[in-house]
Every structure is written in C-alpha cells, then in structure tokens.
Design an enzyme around this catalytic site. Sequence first.
Site, mmCIF file in Angstrom:
data_model
loop_
_atom_site.group_PDB
_atom_site.id
_atom_site.type_symbol
_atom_site.label_atom_id
_atom_site.label_comp_id
_atom_site.label_asym_id
_atom_site.label_seq_id
_atom_site.Cartn_x
_atom_site.Cartn_y
_atom_site.Cartn_z
ATOM 1 N N GLY A 44 2.348 -3.738 7.783
ATOM 2 C CA GLY A 44 2.187 -2.396 8.377
ATOM 3 C C GLY A 44 2.462 -1.341 7.289
ATOM 4 O O GLY A 44 1.991 -0.397 7.295
ATOM 5 N N PHE A 45 3.338 -1.773 6.238
ATOM 6 C CA PHE A 45 3.686 -0.971 5.305
ATOM 7 C C PHE A 45 3.935 -1.370 3.958
ATOM 8 O O PHE A 45 4.156 -2.670 3.924
ATOM 9 C CB PHE A 45 5.117 -0.356 5.821
ATOM 10 C CG PHE A 45 5.000 0.471 7.084
ATOM 11 C CD1 PHE A 45 4.507 1.726 7.171
ATOM 12 C CD2 PHE A 45 5.363 -0.137 8.254
ATOM 13 C CE1 PHE A 45 4.556 2.423 8.402
ATOM 14 C CE2 PHE A 45 5.205 0.319 9.624
ATOM 15 C CZ PHE A 45 4.797 1.566 9.643
ATOM 16 N N GLY A 46 3.617 -0.577 2.895
ATOM 17 C CA GLY A 46 4.075 -1.068 1.632
ATOM 18 C C GLY A 46 5.372 -0.735 1.472
ATOM 19 O O GLY A 46 6.105 -0.394 2.105
ATOM 20 N N HIS A 55 -7.675 -4.785 -3.168
ATOM 21 C CA HIS A 55 -7.119 -5.093 -1.529
ATOM 22 C C HIS A 55 -7.098 -3.863 -0.674
ATOM 23 O O HIS A 55 -6.585 -2.645 -1.284
ATOM 24 C CB HIS A 55 -5.707 -5.608 -1.884
ATOM 25 C CG HIS A 55 -5.191 -6.291 -0.690
ATOM 26 N ND1 HIS A 55 -5.405 -7.577 0.029
ATOM 27 C CD2 HIS A 55 -4.300 -5.578 0.557
ATOM 28 C CE1 HIS A 55 -4.860 -7.671 1.080
ATOM 29 N NE2 HIS A 55 -4.049 -6.534 1.350
ATOM 30 N N GLY A 75 2.913 -8.857 -0.377
ATOM 31 C CA GLY A 75 4.075 -7.913 0.278
ATOM 32 C C GLY A 75 5.334 -8.141 -0.605
ATOM 33 O O GLY A 75 5.564 -9.224 -0.690
ATOM 34 N N GLY A 132 0.883 -3.891 -4.279
ATOM 35 C CA GLY A 132 0.885 -2.274 -3.853
ATOM 36 C C GLY A 132 1.409 -1.308 -4.956
ATOM 37 O O GLY A 132 1.187 -0.870 -5.928
ATOM 38 N N SER A 133 3.011 -1.349 -4.341
ATOM 39 C CA SER A 133 3.782 -0.511 -5.252
ATOM 40 C C SER A 133 3.983 -1.063 -6.668
ATOM 41 O O SER A 133 4.030 -0.072 -7.622
ATOM 42 C CB SER A 133 5.212 -0.306 -4.533
ATOM 43 O OG SER A 133 5.302 -1.222 -3.584
ATOM 44 N N SER A 153 -3.258 -3.404 -3.912
ATOM 45 C CA SER A 153 -3.547 -2.702 -2.639
ATOM 46 C C SER A 153 -3.416 -1.284 -2.827
ATOM 47 O O SER A 153 -2.680 -0.387 -3.146
ATOM 48 C CB SER A 153 -2.281 -3.226 -1.793
ATOM 49 O OG SER A 153 -2.257 -2.367 -0.564
HETATM 50 O O1 LIG Z 1 -0.561 -5.569 3.798
HETATM 51 C C1 LIG Z 1 -0.045 -4.872 3.317
HETATM 52 C C2 LIG Z 1 1.298 -4.331 4.179
HETATM 53 O O2 LIG Z 1 1.110 -4.542 5.547
HETATM 54 C C3 LIG Z 1 0.280 -4.965 2.092
HETATM 55 O O3 LIG Z 1 -1.277 -5.103 1.409
HETATM 56 C C4 LIG Z 1 0.925 -3.713 1.228
HETATM 57 O O4 LIG Z 1 0.278 -2.843 0.818
HETATM 58 C C5 LIG Z 1 1.551 -4.297 -0.035
HETATM 59 O O5 LIG Z 1 2.460 -3.324 -0.551
HETATM 60 P P1 LIG Z 1 3.600 -3.690 -1.576
HETATM 61 O O6 LIG Z 1 4.498 -4.378 -0.622
HETATM 62 O O7 LIG Z 1 3.084 -4.344 -2.714
HETATM 63 O O8 LIG Z 1 4.157 -2.444 -1.715
HETATM 64 FE FE LIG Z 2 -2.463 -6.177 2.784
#
Ligand SMILES: O=C(CO)[C@@H](O)[C@H](O)COP(=O)(O)O
Ligand SMILES: [Fe+2]
Length: 220
Positions: free
Chosen positions: A140-142, A31, A174, A195-196, A8
């Site tokens: 909403g957030f990573g 993503h 997530g 993402g992270s 992501s």
């Molecule tokens: O859709 C989302 C957040 O809303 C994701 O795509 C986040 O970007 C995932 O991030 P991580 O939880 O893997 O850090």
């Molecule tokens: Fe996402």
Amino acid sequence: MTVRINPSILSADFVNLEDEVARIPNADLLHVDVMDNHFVPNLTFGQQMVGRLQDVSRVPLDLHLMIDDPDRWAPEFAETGAFSVTFHAEAALDVVATARRLREIGARAGLALKPGTAVEPYLDLLADFDQILVMTVEPGFGGQSFLDSTMPKLERLAERVKQTGLDVWLQVDGGITEETIVRAAEAGANTFVAGSSVFGREDPIAAIEALRDAALPHVH
Ligand SMILES: O=C(CO)[C@@H](O)[C@H](O)COP(=O)(O)O
Ligand SMILES: [Fe+2]
C-alpha cells in the site's frame, strides 16, 4: 550469482516521471506499483500511465498489481508490453489460469504474497510462475519498515526452487536498505525492489550500486 535491483517508482516525483525514470539507467527493471484503492488503501496508475512509462523508460517494467480481480485485469496490463506482471494471490480466483494467460501474452508471470499469507498452498505451483514476490511490508505504501517475520517464507521458497531446479526469481519488496537486503539475500531472494532507498537518495545510480554490492556476497 545474479542480483537484480528494481527501483520502485512509487517513491519518485509523480509530476516528473519521465525525468525520474532517466535517473536509474543502471536498474535491472523499473518496478511500477499499480494500486486500485480497493485491494490496498491507495491509488496510483492505470494502464494508460503504464503504457506511457513503458514508452519513455529504457529499463523494462516490472508491474506489481495491488488490485482486486487480477484474473480479469492482469492480462490487460500484460497487453501494455510489460516485461513482468505480478498479481496478488489473495485477490485472485485462479492463480494458475491467470499466470498462463500472462505467459501467453508474453509477460513473465509473478505471484505476490502479503506478509500474513502462507506460502505452502503455492509451493507446488512454481512451474507456472517466473517469479514469486514475498512482500516484506504490508502492501500500500512506500517507506515502511522491513518485516523480518517474512524471511522463513522466503527460505521455504528458496529451498523448493533449489529442489525443483526451476528458474523462478525470488523477489522482495518493502523496506529494502543496504542492511535489510543482506538478510533477504541470505534467506534466498535475488530480486530486490527498493523505493525510498533509491529515489529518496540524491544519487540513485550510486544507491542502486550500493544495494547491489551489499547483496552480492549473500545471494545463493
Ligand atoms: O509495493 C510496494 C508498497 O506496497 C513497494 O513497491 C514500495 O514502493 C516499496 O517502497 P520502499 O519500502 O522501498 O520505500
Ligand atoms: Fe511493489
């Protein structure tokens, strides 16, 4: 067995996106979280940015639309040429009509469910979708923690996909790490957004392979 790892870009450095995209050549899809500050309390990319990402990315785009009125906007995002466009069931008026429009335009159609959204109303609609995204955090957030409470929903979906024989990818998004990916794979996921645990690492290529190796023995 197929395992797809979709990093992501939400966790990437937004002022160096072209370089960031080049750091993940072994990803299956990129993503891209589109947020409108209404459906979720965060704001990210519009169509112009998505179009440019598409131009510079070797990896095709997997759009996750966290926006109001996807019935209107999802087809416009599909027109950017994205590989897949996933919109939220909670925001849509007619999920089937929107999915059909996406497929007509040439994108894979995805339906996303927030952690508190029941899957039952959608189980009979799987033929209209190419993927279902079970959110494993509140969108909403990573950087949030994986919600194990969403796993029964994934199990229901996996069971129905198996029964029907449809080729619907089951995606989770997530809090995916080398530990949580095992639980998601066991519950039936085969497509993992991270993402992270990819962009937050010094070596994203190795991070992608570590996630893939962790999931592989557990996917159905
Ligand atoms: O859709 C989302 C957040 O809303 C994701 O795509 C986040 O970007 C995932 O991030 P991580 O939880 O893997 O850090
Ligand atoms: Fe996402």
